[in-house]
Design an enzyme around this catalytic site. Structure first.
Site, PDB file in Angstrom:
ATOM      1  N   GLY A 180     -15.764  -1.890  53.314  1.00 27.38           N
ATOM      2  CA  GLY A 180     -15.304  -1.805  52.556  1.00 27.38           C
ATOM      3  C   GLY A 180     -15.059  -0.503  52.962  1.00 27.38           C
ATOM      4  N   GLY A 200     -12.718   2.075  51.073  1.00 26.01           N
ATOM      5  CA  GLY A 200     -12.903   1.859  49.739  1.00 26.01           C
ATOM      6  C   GLY A 200     -13.712   3.350  48.992  1.00 26.01           C
ATOM      7  N   GLN A 201     -12.918   3.644  47.611  1.00 25.33           N
ATOM      8  CA  GLN A 201     -13.755   5.463  46.878  1.00 25.33           C
ATOM      9  C   GLN A 201     -15.078   5.307  47.003  1.00 25.33           C
ATOM     10  OE1 GLN A 201     -14.936   4.426  42.963  1.00 25.33           O
ATOM     11  NE2 GLN A 201     -14.790   6.863  42.179  1.00 25.33           N
ATOM     12  N   ASP A 254     -13.149  -2.205  57.613  1.00 27.88           N
ATOM     13  CA  ASP A 254     -12.637  -2.357  56.324  1.00 27.88           C
ATOM     14  C   ASP A 254     -10.992  -3.589  56.821  1.00 27.88           C
ATOM     15  OD1 ASP A 254     -12.522  -0.234  53.353  1.00 27.88           O
ATOM     16  OD2 ASP A 254     -10.564  -2.096  53.836  1.00 27.88           O
ATOM     17  N   ASP A 261     -12.197  -8.689  57.809  1.00 26.53           N
ATOM     18  CA  ASP A 261     -11.911  -9.189  56.402  1.00 26.53           C
ATOM     19  C   ASP A 261     -12.622  -9.651  55.623  1.00 26.53           C
ATOM     20  OD1 ASP A 261      -9.587 -11.683  54.643  1.00 26.53           O
ATOM     21  OD2 ASP A 261     -11.610 -10.706  54.207  1.00 26.53           O
ATOM     22  N   TYR A 304     -15.362  -9.704  37.573  1.00 23.87           N
ATOM     23  CA  TYR A 304     -16.028  -8.477  37.237  1.00 23.87           C
ATOM     24  C   TYR A 304     -17.598  -8.982  37.113  1.00 23.87           C
ATOM     25  CZ  TYR A 304     -16.597  -3.853  39.497  1.00 23.87           C
ATOM     26  OH  TYR A 304     -18.067  -2.880  39.784  1.00 23.87           O
ATOM     27  N   LYS A 319     -21.107  -9.359  39.691  1.00 24.60           N
ATOM     28  CA  LYS A 319     -21.784  -8.666  39.318  1.00 24.60           C
ATOM     29  C   LYS A 319     -23.491  -9.350  39.458  1.00 24.60           C
ATOM     30  CE  LYS A 319     -19.925  -5.556  41.453  1.00 24.60           C
ATOM     31  NZ  LYS A 319     -20.143  -5.349  43.233  1.00 24.60           N
TER      32      LYS A 319
END
Ligand code: VAH
Length: 317
Positions: free
Chosen positions: A8, A11-12, A34, A49, A138, A142
């Site tokens: 990832g 990402g942010q 990513d 992936d 989500y 988590k």
């Protein structure tokens, strides 16, 4: 020597974490991965992936990784739009990353979130150890992820560590699909439009943190003395708690004409209402010395300064 593989990575969090890790441990010691191609040219990068466990294993082995930082996931609002995809990606990717870490004896980090709490969790000064009955896909991902990471530590001895991130605010890579993203969008719109329409209603307090503090927390936790860790997955951390009116007022101190209206999104409002107002961070402070440098005032100065430079029309050369 740290050799860290990041999933990832575009990402942010990932986009800034890779840069930070490369500055600390050396560019060639960080493998960014990513699902999509990176525009960046510098530093090792591979397409991955995270639902492809075999390729994840091969990339980690060929790179000679000793650490896995698994960030690839769908965030809360996106996950509510496509819960099955969220389950398959968030849990399938995590299982692959944990299995690769077990097979190759990697130290392991993945973030949890305040989204791991639910409506029956105490909302004020939320304890490190408390009731976790989230009502979002989500949040289910988590909580299950926290339990899986603890299982891999206790059952297989994998050195798994994690934090429950609050909403993260940054100016480098805009977030996608989160509930707390209003606290990022508001800065962009304040500079571009001088106004913002908040999809979260006034008085909805959520824990938040500026990205530099989040990145330092990951490094500090991963370098912490394992003997001192009573908890592992995952530590409550936060830097501030505010609602839309508070961040708007802070922006108005710098942009007096900025104004904000409300057009509440019932889906993201319901998600926000199910999360704590402010969490307790004593465990992180006592076990690995967590501290945050940015409060709302200091973050707002930096966000407005950086975004003003980033968003102003490029001078025609
Ligand atoms: C989200 N930014 O809104 C993420 C984060 C605590 C919020 O997990 O989904």
């Amino acid at each position: 020597m740290k050799k860290i593989m990041v999933t990832g990575a575009l990402g942010q969090i990932g986009s800034e974490l890779v840069e930070k890790l490369r500055s600390v441990y050396g560019e060639d010691n960080i493998l960014a991965t990513d699902i999509r191609k990176s525009e960046q040219t510098s530093g090792p990068f591979e397409l991955l992936d995270v639902t492809d466990g075999q390729r994840m294993h091969a990339l980690a082995k060929d790179f000679g990784a000793d650490t896995m930082m698994h960030l690839a996931a769908l965030l809360s609002a996106t996950a509510e739009k496509n819960p099955l995809l969220a389950w398959n990606l968030n849990m399938g990717g995590l299982m692959n990353a944990l299995e690769v870490s077990r097979e190759l004896d990697l130290q392991f980090f993945t973030p949890s979130s305040i989204g791991a709490f639910g409506p029956s969790t105490p909302k004020e000064n939320t304890p490190q150890d408390t009731l976790q009955r989230p009502t979002t896909m989500y949040g289910v991902n988590k909580v299950a992820g926290e339990l899986l990471c603890d299982y891999y530590f206790n059952r297989f001895g994998v050195d798994t560590r994690g934090v429950r991130f609050p909403g993260l605010i940054s100016y480098v890579t805009p977030p996608g699909g989160g509930t707390t993203d209003y606290a990022v969008e508001i800065y962009y719109e304040a500079i571009k439009q001088g106004s913002y329409i908040s999809y979260i209603q006034e008085g909805t307090y959520m824990d938040m943190m500026y990205m530099p503090d989040a990145l330092q927390a990951i490094i500090d936790l991963m370098e912490a003395d394992a003997q001192k860790l009573v908890h592992r997955n995952a530590f409550n951390i936060t830097a501030m708690s505010f609602g839309p009116a508070e961040i708007a007022a802070e922006i108005q101190k710098h942009l007096p004409h900025f104004n904000m209206k409300y057009q509440v999104d019932p889906v993201r409002q319901a998600i926000a209402d199910s999360w704590p107002n402010s969490i307790n961070i004593e465990a992180a402070q006592q076990e690995w010395g967590f501290t945050a440098q940015y409060d709302l005032a200091k973050m707002t100065v930096d966000m407005l300064e950086k975004l003003s430079k980033q968003l102003q029309p490029k001078a025609i050369s």
